[in-house]
Scaffold this active site. Structure first.
Site, PDB file in Angstrom:
ATOM      1  N   GLU A  54       2.102   0.100   6.632  1.00  0.00           N
ATOM      2  CA  GLU A  54       3.447   0.671   6.775  1.00  0.00           C
ATOM      3  C   GLU A  54       3.414   2.079   7.333  1.00  0.00           C
ATOM      4  OE1 GLU A  54       7.061   2.947   5.473  1.00  0.00           O
ATOM      5  OE2 GLU A  54       4.941   3.277   5.027  1.00  0.00           O
ATOM      6  N   ASP A  96      -0.852   0.793   1.813  1.00  0.00           N
ATOM      7  CA  ASP A  96      -1.512   1.945   2.430  1.00  0.00           C
ATOM      8  C   ASP A  96      -0.827   3.257   2.082  1.00  0.00           C
ATOM      9  OD1 ASP A  96       0.685   1.144   4.035  1.00  0.00           O
ATOM     10  OD2 ASP A  96      -0.139   2.215   5.770  1.00  0.00           O
TER      11      ASP A  96
END
Length: 503
Positions: free
Chosen positions: A191, A127
């Site tokens: 994350e 991400d």
């Protein structure tokens, strides 16, 4: 790296810990410990073109994490299919097991030929943070190449490292590489929003299987170039610790009413005053607590005059050094818990007294402090019973991982840095001021290291989570080379031999 989490910036730690003209150390046995000939990290022109095109394609998939409840799940699913297509050998090798965890994260288990060797894990995340088009020279998810650079969100944080890991493994496998030491690759999908459904679930899965890791390598620090005055050569920093964090909501509730007859204080005014007190009253300077003080004393003679005199006499100059560190926002973050107002919400209409005002403060905790200590200090600074404190999430600083001669993960990184970047003489341990997925693996190892094998200059720093994030094609190729060599170095025996390393 999460929120804005570039670990780069324990630069002073690196400065203090790493500038040595001659370092007496022990290093891992190199080629003589390898039971198989090394595969040279040389790539054909065709392979080099393919690897940069693969990175461009990854950047074009907008795997944005907006909040814990808002992720681009369509893009995350697409990314999973993309890596299957780009790295077919990784997905079709008999000694590699691939699993999807938490719907969108990926865990690869690469089984080595020697079960007596303890495995390690390489981490990266899929991400990225949002990237509005405004201000960018090219669309942020275009993956366009311009003047030798690939532009786009994730080129530095952290798709570059993710793709380099898989690319290096793919290139090793097609050359018939079989590892001696087993290892894992974990690709988290959240994350940037704390890794609860990605890294945390992967860690729990490994723990349930009884896995204990030799070490963890995650994103974090860089090869820093131009960050430290008087230091003309670049140096590599490997973060061996990570600051803690608190996201604290301050809330004020008052009576609403018409703005034509306002009360003496409104919810906004009360909250603004409290936030101002927090900003104007920094957390205590902790210089002298932890390993930083010892590092300064040990390396004082490596600095030019008059810095060496000052650092050799901290009994006299410690207050001066502390104040000097406070002057720079980077070094200031190393000596204290930082306080950052990141959100402020209040008001419903221009002529209505707002009944509620809320602010969110992000604290990054110095390793010498705890969550409870910082919360007490914050309450004492605010000193207003009308302010409600709500802890949204919090965790203490991470323990310091070993960086001595027997620390396998640190020494493997050091060995590979010197091999791939021979011009870099200094490798230093430091502290990560941001937060990474690596904190979820504390239950599996005592050795957690954070290093991103690319050069970073001051002007590059602002592009991470900012505008015009980019990576040079050459830097990305070198990153692939680094992982290619690191995986092979991981097959080395854990014995060490003394040597004199001249810098």
């Amino acid at each position: 790296m999460a929120r804005p989490s570039v670990c780069l910036l324990a630069s002073l730690s690196a400065l203090l810990l790493g500038i040595a003209a001659v370092s007496r150390s022990k290093g891992l046995r190199g080629t003589e410990s390898q039971r198989e000939p090394r595969i040279p990290s040389q790539f054909s022109q065709e392979q080099r073109i393919a690897m940069k095109e693969a990175l461009k394609g990854a950047i074009q998939i907008p795997t944005v994490s907006f909040s814990p409840k808002e992720l681009n799940t369509t893009a995350l699913a697409e990314f999973g299919e993309y890596i299957r297509k780009v790295f077919p050998t990784v997905f079709h090798t008999s000694f590699i097991r691939h699993e999807v965890v938490g719907n969108y994260s990926h865990l690869f288990t690469i089984k080595g030929s020697d079960p007596s060797m303890q495995p390690y894990i390489l981490l990266a995340h899929i991400d990225v943070v949002p990237a509005p088009d405004k201000g960018w020279d090219v669309p942020p998810f275009s993956g366009l190449e311009r003047d030798g650079f690939i532009y786009g969100r994730g080129t530095l944080d952290n798709k570059n490292y993710l793709m380099a890991i898989l690319q290096a493994l793919e290139l090793l496998l097609i050359r018939n590489y079989i590892p001696r030491r087993s290892f894992f690759i974990a690709l988290g999908h959240d994350e940037e929003i704390s890794g609860i459904n990605g890294a945390q679930k992967i860690s729990a899965l490994l723990q349930a299987r009884g896995v204990q890791l030799a070490f963890v390598v995650d994103e974090g620090s860089f090869i820093l170039d131009g960050f430290i005055p008087y230091l003309k050569k670049p140096f590599a920093m490997v973060s061996v610790s990570e600051k803690g964090a608190i996201n604290l909501m301050l809330q004020v509730n008052t009576t609403t009413g018409h703005s034509s007859a306002p009360p003496k204080e409104t919810s906004i005014g009360i909250l603004a005053a409290a936030v101002s007190r927090l900003e104007q009253t920094p957390m205590p300077n902790m210089f002298g607590s932890g390993p930083l003080m010892t590092a300064v004393e040990q390396l004082a003679n490596e600095f030019p005059f008059p810095t060496n005199i000052v650092l050799n006499n901290l009994w006299l100059f410690r207050p001066l050094v502390s104040r000097l560190m406070e002057r720079n926002y980077i070094t200031n973050s190393l000596v204290r818990t930082t306080t950052a107002l990141t959100m402020f919400n209040a008001g419903v209409k221009v002529n209505v007294i707002p009944p509620v005002a809320e602010a969110i403060i992000n604290f990054r905790l110095h390793p010498a402090q705890t969550v409870q200590e910082v919360l007490k200090l914050a309450k004492d600074i605010v000193a207003d019973d009308r302010i409600q404190f709500h802890v949204l999430d919090a965790f203490d600083p991470l323990p310091i991982s070993p960086s001595d001669d027997q620390a396998l993960g640190y020494q493997l990184l050091r060995q590979t840095i010197h091999s791939v970047f021979p011009e870099v003489n200094i490798v230093a341990p430091g502290t990560c001021i941001g937060n990474t997925d690596s904190r979820h693996y504390l239950n599996l190892t005592t050795g957690i290291y954070r290093f991103n094998p690319i050069y970073l200059q001051p002007q590059d720093f602002s592009s991470i989570h900012g505008i015009n994030e980019k990576i040079s094609v050459q830097a990305y190729e070198t990153q692939v080379k680094f992982v290619f060599e690191f995986i092979q170095n991981g097959d080395t025996d854990e014995e060490t031999v003394p040597h004199l390393h001249e810098l």
